[in-house]
Design a protein around this motif. Structure first.
Motif, PDB file in Angstrom:
ATOM      1  N   THR A   1       2.835   6.036  -2.760  1.00  0.00           N
ATOM      2  CA  THR A   1       4.143   7.155  -2.653  1.00  0.00           C
ATOM      3  C   THR A   1       4.302   7.128  -4.376  1.00  0.00           C
ATOM      4  O   THR A   1       5.397   7.662  -4.266  1.00  0.00           O
ATOM      5  CB  THR A   1       5.153   6.266  -1.895  1.00  0.00           C
ATOM      6  OG1 THR A   1       5.606   5.040  -1.899  1.00  0.00           O
ATOM      7  CG2 THR A   1       4.189   6.573  -0.190  1.00  0.00           C
ATOM      8  N   ASN A   2       4.468   5.539  -5.119  1.00  0.00           N
ATOM      9  CA  ASN A   2       5.730   5.574  -6.047  1.00  0.00           C
ATOM     10  C   ASN A   2       4.730   6.749  -7.138  1.00  0.00           C
ATOM     11  O   ASN A   2       3.511   6.876  -7.397  1.00  0.00           O
ATOM     12  CB  ASN A   2       4.939   4.565  -6.526  1.00  0.00           C
ATOM     13  CG  ASN A   2       5.968   4.015  -7.780  1.00  0.00           C
ATOM     14  OD1 ASN A   2       6.521   4.773  -8.467  1.00  0.00           O
ATOM     15  ND2 ASN A   2       6.536   2.439  -7.961  1.00  0.00           N
TER      16      ASN A   2
ATOM     17  N   ASN B   1       5.111   7.212 -10.519  1.00  0.00           N
ATOM     18  CA  ASN B   1       4.942   6.433 -11.839  1.00  0.00           C
ATOM     19  C   ASN B   1       3.642   5.847 -11.677  1.00  0.00           C
ATOM     20  O   ASN B   1       3.145   5.616 -12.982  1.00  0.00           O
ATOM     21  CB  ASN B   1       5.996   5.576 -11.668  1.00  0.00           C
ATOM     22  CG  ASN B   1       6.794   5.680 -11.949  1.00  0.00           C
ATOM     23  OD1 ASN B   1       7.731   6.954 -12.682  1.00  0.00           O
ATOM     24  ND2 ASN B   1       8.253   5.062 -11.691  1.00  0.00           N
ATOM     25  N   TYR B   2       3.090   5.940 -11.112  1.00  0.00           N
ATOM     26  CA  TYR B   2       1.799   4.821 -10.672  1.00  0.00           C
ATOM     27  C   TYR B   2       0.637   6.545 -11.492  1.00  0.00           C
ATOM     28  O   TYR B   2      -0.683   6.096 -12.160  1.00  0.00           O
ATOM     29  CB  TYR B   2       1.025   4.515  -9.371  1.00  0.00           C
ATOM     30  CG  TYR B   2       0.842   3.289  -9.137  1.00  0.00           C
ATOM     31  CD1 TYR B   2       1.239   1.937  -9.716  1.00  0.00           C
ATOM     32  CD2 TYR B   2       2.194   3.417  -7.846  1.00  0.00           C
ATOM     33  CE1 TYR B   2       1.304   0.945  -9.461  1.00  0.00           C
ATOM     34  CE2 TYR B   2       2.357   1.964  -7.785  1.00  0.00           C
ATOM     35  CZ  TYR B   2       2.177   0.683  -8.144  1.00  0.00           C
ATOM     36  OH  TYR B   2       2.496  -0.266  -8.427  1.00  0.00           O
ATOM     37  N   ARG B   3       1.817   7.756 -11.229  1.00  0.00           N
ATOM     38  CA  ARG B   3       0.351   8.334 -11.336  1.00  0.00           C
ATOM     39  C   ARG B   3      -1.225   8.350 -11.344  1.00  0.00           C
ATOM     40  O   ARG B   3      -2.320   8.651 -12.258  1.00  0.00           O
ATOM     41  CB  ARG B   3       0.998   9.252 -12.968  1.00  0.00           C
ATOM     42  CG  ARG B   3       1.552   9.192 -13.657  1.00  0.00           C
ATOM     43  CD  ARG B   3       1.933  10.278 -13.312  1.00  0.00           C
ATOM     44  NE  ARG B   3       1.136  11.914 -13.340  1.00  0.00           N
ATOM     45  CZ  ARG B   3       1.574  12.339 -14.652  1.00  0.00           C
ATOM     46  NH1 ARG B   3       2.373  11.581 -15.243  1.00  0.00           N
ATOM     47  NH2 ARG B   3       0.732  13.750 -15.404  1.00  0.00           N
ATOM     48  N   TRP B   4      -1.504   8.543  -9.873  1.00  0.00           N
ATOM     49  CA  TRP B   4      -2.928   8.425  -9.835  1.00  0.00           C
ATOM     50  C   TRP B   4      -3.928   9.826 -10.209  1.00  0.00           C
ATOM     51  O   TRP B   4      -5.386   9.970 -10.009  1.00  0.00           O
ATOM     52  CB  TRP B   4      -2.948   8.604  -8.401  1.00  0.00           C
ATOM     53  CG  TRP B   4      -2.248   6.684  -7.721  1.00  0.00           C
ATOM     54  CD1 TRP B   4      -1.094   7.134  -6.895  1.00  0.00           C
ATOM     55  CD2 TRP B   4      -3.434   5.970  -7.505  1.00  0.00           C
ATOM     56  NE1 TRP B   4      -0.984   5.785  -6.260  1.00  0.00           N
ATOM     57  CE2 TRP B   4      -2.328   4.918  -7.163  1.00  0.00           C
ATOM     58  CE3 TRP B   4      -4.618   5.444  -7.955  1.00  0.00           C
ATOM     59  CZ2 TRP B   4      -2.708   3.232  -6.883  1.00  0.00           C
ATOM     60  CZ3 TRP B   4      -4.634   3.887  -8.161  1.00  0.00           C
ATOM     61  CH2 TRP B   4      -3.556   3.371  -7.569  1.00  0.00           C
ATOM     62  N   ASP B   5      -3.103  10.708 -10.123  1.00  0.00           N
ATOM     63  CA  ASP B   5      -3.499  12.255 -10.763  1.00  0.00           C
ATOM     64  C   ASP B   5      -4.652  11.558 -12.074  1.00  0.00           C
ATOM     65  O   ASP B   5      -5.542  12.344 -12.165  1.00  0.00           O
ATOM     66  CB  ASP B   5      -3.054  13.427 -10.740  1.00  0.00           C
ATOM     67  CG  ASP B   5      -1.237  13.045 -11.365  1.00  0.00           C
ATOM     68  OD1 ASP B   5      -1.447  12.500 -11.345  1.00  0.00           O
ATOM     69  OD2 ASP B   5      -1.445  13.667 -12.432  1.00  0.00           O
TER      70      ASP B   5
ATOM     71  N   VAL C   1       1.082  -1.284  -0.517  1.00  0.00           N
ATOM     72  CA  VAL C   1       0.177   0.411  -0.020  1.00  0.00           C
ATOM     73  C   VAL C   1       0.866   1.208  -0.174  1.00  0.00           C
ATOM     74  O   VAL C   1       0.093   2.356  -1.258  1.00  0.00           O
ATOM     75  CB  VAL C   1      -0.844   0.113   1.490  1.00  0.00           C
ATOM     76  CG1 VAL C   1      -1.529   1.018   1.479  1.00  0.00           C
ATOM     77  CG2 VAL C   1      -1.744  -1.054   1.008  1.00  0.00           C
ATOM     78  N   HIS C   2       1.988   0.895   0.772  1.00  0.00           N
ATOM     79  CA  HIS C   2       2.833   2.531   0.728  1.00  0.00           C
ATOM     80  C   HIS C   2       3.312   3.179  -0.494  1.00  0.00           C
ATOM     81  O   HIS C   2       3.684   4.093  -0.978  1.00  0.00           O
ATOM     82  CB  HIS C   2       4.120   2.214   1.248  1.00  0.00           C
ATOM     83  CG  HIS C   2       4.730   3.541   1.616  1.00  0.00           C
ATOM     84  ND1 HIS C   2       6.231   3.192   1.432  1.00  0.00           N
ATOM     85  CD2 HIS C   2       4.873   4.537   2.653  1.00  0.00           C
ATOM     86  CE1 HIS C   2       6.893   4.593   1.669  1.00  0.00           C
ATOM     87  NE2 HIS C   2       5.968   5.053   2.426  1.00  0.00           N
ATOM     88  N   GLY C   3       3.928   1.706  -1.397  1.00  0.00           N
ATOM     89  CA  GLY C   3       4.170   1.837  -2.922  1.00  0.00           C
ATOM     90  C   GLY C   3       3.458   2.244  -3.933  1.00  0.00           C
ATOM     91  O   GLY C   3       3.619   3.041  -4.634  1.00  0.00           O
TER      92      GLY C   3
END
Length: 314
Positions: A39-40, A42-46, A34-36
């Motif tokens: 905080t990563n 590269n996933y580009r949650w935006d 979950v932390h990855g």
């Protein structure tokens, strides 16, 4: 002299350190995962939240659901028909059923979808008329079998071959005494299937059918072979390739697939509980709904004695 009151024994569960050790290990691994995710960069949650409710994505979700429901409906109809034909006494119908199951289970679904997409190349025109005689109506093949129809036919006919064996297994799980008792009552074979056998077989049929439905939801991603370009996986891939951000759009598709799958699994659980009544020590189901009590007692007499799975509620 009164007897002494026995002392109550306070039972305590056996301490199992391995349970706590594994719980700690799994908790740490989940926390790291979950932390990855959070905080990563590269996933580009935006980008994920930007396209989560995009009209194109929502349209893809809708088309995926339409393909799933339509293909499963066609598959269930074909499955019940082929299972009954294969269990019948007519050798010609048994051969037809076996050939259908053999062909559609023996070839890959992707190959079948390609053939349905090229059906207009094989048969440019479809006609209605007298065999080897005059044609009364002639249609352009791609007008009748467009991409949507071809996708549904390809998915549904393939699924029907697999479901046919599931349905046949469910029908065979019902005790033969049910058939014999129904025949003794003078019931037709179709009535026996509809009112006696199929309701009891549903307990066996529902779980694998639910799994096939969930599998069909994801198999719709293969309809690009038709080609059909409006389902969820194709839409998200197209958007991701256009803005050079494939991973966020893959996450969008994964979120919707997980959401729909969760809903289907909840519905499957409810159906299993409904059709499993009377088989798990609970209130038995009324297999012969609508029959008189005398008929029900005769039907129950044809079952194995003291077998709760074959009881009929008066």
């Amino acid at each position: 002299m009164s007897e002494p009151t026995p002392e109550l024994i306070r039972a305590r569960p056996v301490f199992r350190p391995s349970v706590w050790i594994w719980a700690a290990i799994v908790s740490v691994l989940v926390a790291m995962f979950v932390h990855g995710l959070l905080t990563n960069p590269n996933y580009r949650w935006d980008v994920v939240f930007e396209y989560l409710f995009d009209p194109r994505v929502l349209s893809g979700v809708g088309w995926t659901l339409i393909l799933t429901v339509a293909a499963m409906a066609l598959g269930i109809v074909m499955a019940v028909t082929m299972a009954i034909m294969r269990m019948g006494t007519n050798p010609v119908l048994r051969a037809v059923s076996y050939a259908y199951i053999w062909f559609f289970r023996g070839t890959p679904i992707y190959t079948q979808l390609i053939f349905w997409g090229l059906i207009g190349v094989l048969y440019p025109k479809l006609s209605l008329g007298i065999p080897f005689g005059p044609e009364f109506f002639v249609f352009d093949t791609y007008t009748v079998i467009n991409a949507t129809v071809a996708a549904i036919l390809g998915l549904g006919l393939n699924e029907g071959a697999y479901l046919a064996e599931i349905v046949r297994g469910g029908l065979l799980s019902v005790d033969k005494g049910q058939w014999e008792a129904a025949n003794a009552l003078g019931m037709k074979r179709s009535t026996t299937l509809r009112r006696i056998v199929i309701p009891q077989a549903m307990r066996v049929i529902v779980p694998p059918t639910g799994n096939e439905t969930i599998s069909m939801l994801k198999t719709t991603s293969l309809v690009i072979a038709v080609p059909f370009s409006m389902e969820l996986n194709f839409v998200t891939n197209a958007i991701g390739n256009s803005n050079f951000l494939p991973i966020p759009l893959l996450l969008v598709a994964a979120i919707y697939y997980l959401l729909i799958t969760s809903i289907l699994m909840a519905g499957q659980t409810r159906l299993e509980a409904y059709y499993g009544r009377g088989f798990d020590g609970e209130r038995p189901t009324k297999a012969a709904r609508g029959m008189s009590r005398k008929q029900q007692s005769i039907l129950a007499a044809g079952t194995v004695k003291d077998d709760p799975t074959l009881e009929v509620t008066p």
